[in-house]
Design a protein around this motif. Structure first.
Motif, PDB file in Angstrom:
ATOM      1  N   ARG A 296       0.798  -1.218   0.000  1.00 28.14           N
ATOM      2  CA  ARG A 296       0.000   0.000   0.000  1.00 28.14           C
ATOM      3  C   ARG A 296       0.839   1.280   0.000  1.00 28.14           C
ATOM      4  N   LYS A 297       2.091   1.190  -0.316  1.00 34.51           N
ATOM      5  CA  LYS A 297       2.931   2.384  -0.331  1.00 34.51           C
ATOM      6  C   LYS A 297       4.141   2.138  -1.218  1.00 34.51           C
ATOM      7  N   CYS A 298       4.837   3.226  -1.506  1.00 36.88           N
ATOM      8  CA  CYS A 298       6.073   3.187  -2.287  1.00 36.88           C
ATOM      9  C   CYS A 298       7.174   3.831  -1.449  1.00 36.88           C
ATOM     10  N   GLU A 299       8.198   3.093  -1.140  1.00 34.75           N
ATOM     11  CA  GLU A 299       9.254   3.550  -0.233  1.00 34.75           C
ATOM     12  C   GLU A 299      10.516   3.902  -1.018  1.00 34.75           C
ATOM     13  N   PRO A 300      11.034   5.138  -0.898  1.00 36.26           N
ATOM     14  CA  PRO A 300      12.307   5.465  -1.556  1.00 36.26           C
ATOM     15  C   PRO A 300      13.484   4.907  -0.761  1.00 36.26           C
ATOM     16  N   ILE A 301      14.437   4.348  -1.469  1.00 38.82           N
ATOM     17  CA  ILE A 301      15.668   3.821  -0.879  1.00 38.82           C
ATOM     18  C   ILE A 301      16.830   4.568  -1.510  1.00 38.82           C
ATOM     19  N   VAL A 302      17.573   5.316  -0.713  1.00 33.05           N
ATOM     20  CA  VAL A 302      18.637   6.183  -1.200  1.00 33.05           C
ATOM     21  C   VAL A 302      19.978   5.571  -0.842  1.00 33.05           C
ATOM     22  N   MET A 303      20.885   5.550  -1.809  1.00 35.24           N
ATOM     23  CA  MET A 303      22.250   5.079  -1.590  1.00 35.24           C
ATOM     24  C   MET A 303      23.204   6.219  -1.861  1.00 35.24           C
ATOM     25  N   THR A 304      24.062   6.518  -0.892  1.00 30.79           N
ATOM     26  CA  THR A 304      25.001   7.637  -0.977  1.00 30.79           C
ATOM     27  C   THR A 304      26.412   7.156  -0.715  1.00 30.79           C
ATOM     28  N   VAL A 305      27.366   7.958  -1.127  1.00 29.04           N
ATOM     29  CA  VAL A 305      28.783   7.723  -0.864  1.00 29.04           C
ATOM     30  C   VAL A 305      29.251   8.781   0.134  1.00 29.04           C
ATOM     31  N   PRO A 306      29.777   8.393   1.295  1.00 29.40           N
ATOM     32  CA  PRO A 306      30.192   9.401   2.284  1.00 29.40           C
ATOM     33  C   PRO A 306      31.408  10.186   1.795  1.00 29.40           C
ATOM     34  N   ARG A 307      31.249  11.484   1.714  1.00 34.44           N
ATOM     35  CA  ARG A 307      32.329  12.398   1.329  1.00 34.44           C
ATOM     36  C   ARG A 307      32.284  13.605   2.264  1.00 34.44           C
ATOM     37  N   LYS A 308      33.449  14.050   2.694  1.00 32.72           N
ATOM     38  CA  LYS A 308      33.537  15.204   3.578  1.00 32.72           C
ATOM     39  C   LYS A 308      33.600  16.516   2.812  1.00 32.72           C
ATOM     40  N   SER A 309      34.009  16.463   1.590  1.00 33.98           N
ATOM     41  CA  SER A 309      34.152  17.683   0.803  1.00 33.98           C
ATOM     42  C   SER A 309      32.809  18.173   0.318  1.00 33.98           C
ATOM     43  N   ASP A 310      32.677  19.498   0.245  1.00 28.96           N
ATOM     44  CA  ASP A 310      31.465  20.112  -0.285  1.00 28.96           C
ATOM     45  C   ASP A 310      31.554  20.368  -1.788  1.00 28.96           C
ATOM     46  N   LEU A 311      32.683  20.029  -2.385  1.00 31.93           N
ATOM     47  CA  LEU A 311      32.860  20.277  -3.809  1.00 31.93           C
ATOM     48  C   LEU A 311      32.118  19.234  -4.627  1.00 31.93           C
ATOM     49  N   PHE A 312      31.894  19.577  -5.881  1.00 30.78           N
ATOM     50  CA  PHE A 312      31.243  18.638  -6.789  1.00 30.78           C
ATOM     51  C   PHE A 312      32.161  17.448  -7.038  1.00 30.78           C
ATOM     52  N   GLN A 313      31.614  16.241  -6.927  1.00 28.49           N
ATOM     53  CA  GLN A 313      32.399  15.018  -7.042  1.00 28.49           C
ATOM     54  C   GLN A 313      32.391  14.542  -8.494  1.00 28.49           C
ATOM     55  N   ASP A 314      33.462  14.886  -9.223  1.00 25.48           N
ATOM     56  CA  ASP A 314      33.525  14.526 -10.634  1.00 25.48           C
ATOM     57  C   ASP A 314      33.617  13.021 -10.840  1.00 25.48           C
ATOM     58  N   ASP A 315      34.267  12.308  -9.914  1.00 25.51           N
ATOM     59  CA  ASP A 315      34.420  10.867 -10.101  1.00 25.51           C
ATOM     60  C   ASP A 315      33.099  10.130  -9.908  1.00 25.51           C
ATOM     61  N   LEU A 316      32.195  10.687  -9.109  1.00 29.60           N
ATOM     62  CA  LEU A 316      30.899  10.053  -8.899  1.00 29.60           C
ATOM     63  C   LEU A 316      29.898  10.416  -9.977  1.00 29.60           C
ATOM     64  N   TYR A 317      30.079  11.581 -10.592  1.00 31.89           N
ATOM     65  CA  TYR A 317      29.085  12.072 -11.545  1.00 31.89           C
ATOM     66  C   TYR A 317      29.739  12.469 -12.863  1.00 31.89           C
ATOM     67  N   PRO A 318      30.161  11.489 -13.663  1.00 33.67           N
ATOM     68  CA  PRO A 318      30.586  11.834 -15.032  1.00 33.67           C
ATOM     69  C   PRO A 318      29.376  12.244 -15.862  1.00 33.67           C
ATOM     70  N   ASP A 319      29.635  12.724 -17.059  1.00 37.46           N
ATOM     71  CA  ASP A 319      28.523  13.083 -17.942  1.00 37.46           C
ATOM     72  C   ASP A 319      27.621  11.866 -18.148  1.00 37.46           C
ATOM     73  N   THR A 320      26.330  12.095 -18.029  1.00 35.88           N
ATOM     74  CA  THR A 320      25.359  11.005 -18.042  1.00 35.88           C
ATOM     75  C   THR A 320      24.327  11.227 -19.142  1.00 35.88           C
TER      76      THR A 320
END
Length: 237
Positions: free
Chosen positions: A108-132
């Motif tokens: 009776r519901k739809c549950e979101p499941i989020v997977m993250t990579v722990p990073r301390k830096s606030d900068l954009f993570q180029d290795d995690l987000y190449p052009d998609t």
């Protein structure tokens, strides 16, 4: 015969073309008979395996060298999933280093499941987000049906990145004098709108003098009335 969820096979391109007959790797999972729901992230080369009726998500890294399939981890929950959806990469929150988001279907519901990579830096993570791959198609339907092929149109996720800290706070003070009423229909210029230079200085001075005399006369009359009132009050006492 092994069940669909009991074995996981990986196929690859052969030397003479696409060879999907023989798997290059075979991974035994468990003895469940649920339907396998695979989701592959080409940006990170990770395949997520969900089983209908199962309560876990197993994920593996796929490489070009033997043994080709590398087990990473398993996400487990209490309730089994009836189905599973996968968010495209462009819909993830890159400021939180989110690499995958599933939508687990319950009764009776739809549950979101989020997977993250722990990073301390606030900068954009180029290795995690190449052009998609973006929402724009590389080919039209008739082009694809005619046998054409093309690489997907890629987009950058950097534009959607918002740092979670050190955000600049801007306060805009509104000047009420800048708020002007909307311009109405333009009216014709009257005599009062004419420049002041058109009136002679003598006329203005005469009008001012006449007004001052009237004010002085009214003040004298008010003073005389006040004196008469005082005399009347004293007489009655």
């Amino acid at each position: 015969m092994p069940s669909p969820w009991g074995w996981f096979a990986v196929t690859a391109c052969g030397g003479a073309g696409n060879n999907f007959e023989e798997p290059v790797a075979l991974q035994e999972m468990d003895t469940s008979n649920g339907v396998l729901l695979p989701f592959y992230d080409r940006d990170s080369s990770i395949v997520y395996l969900c089983g209908k009726g199962d309560s876990s998500i197993r994920y593996f890294e796929i490489t070009d060298e033997p043994p080709f399939v590398h087990y990473l981890n398993t996400f487990s929950s209490k309730e089994p999933q009836r189905g599973m959806g996968f968010m495209p990469k462009r819909g993830l929150d890159v400021s939180k280093c989110e690499i995958a988001r599933f939508y687990k279907l319950h009764e009776r519901k739809c549950e979101p499941i989020v997977m993250t990579v722990p990073r301390k830096s606030d900068l954009f993570q180029d290795d995690l987000y190449p052009d998609t791959p973006g929402p724009e198609p590389a080919l039209e339907a008739d082009e694809w049906l005619s046998g054409q092929d093309a690489e997907p149109v890629l987009i950058s996720l950097r534009d959607g990145y918002v740092p979670p800290k050190h955000r600049e706070l801007r306060v805009t003070k509104r000047n009420i004098l800048d708020v002007r009423p909307p311009a109405g229909p333009r009216r014709s210029q009257s005599a009062s709108d004419a420049p002041l230079s058109q009136r002679t200085l003598e006329t203005l001075l005469e009008e001012i003098k006449a007004l001052r005399e009237q004010v002085q006369a009214q003040e004298q009359r008010i003073t005389a009335l006040e004196n008469m009132l005082c005399e009347l009050v004293d007489g009655t006492d």
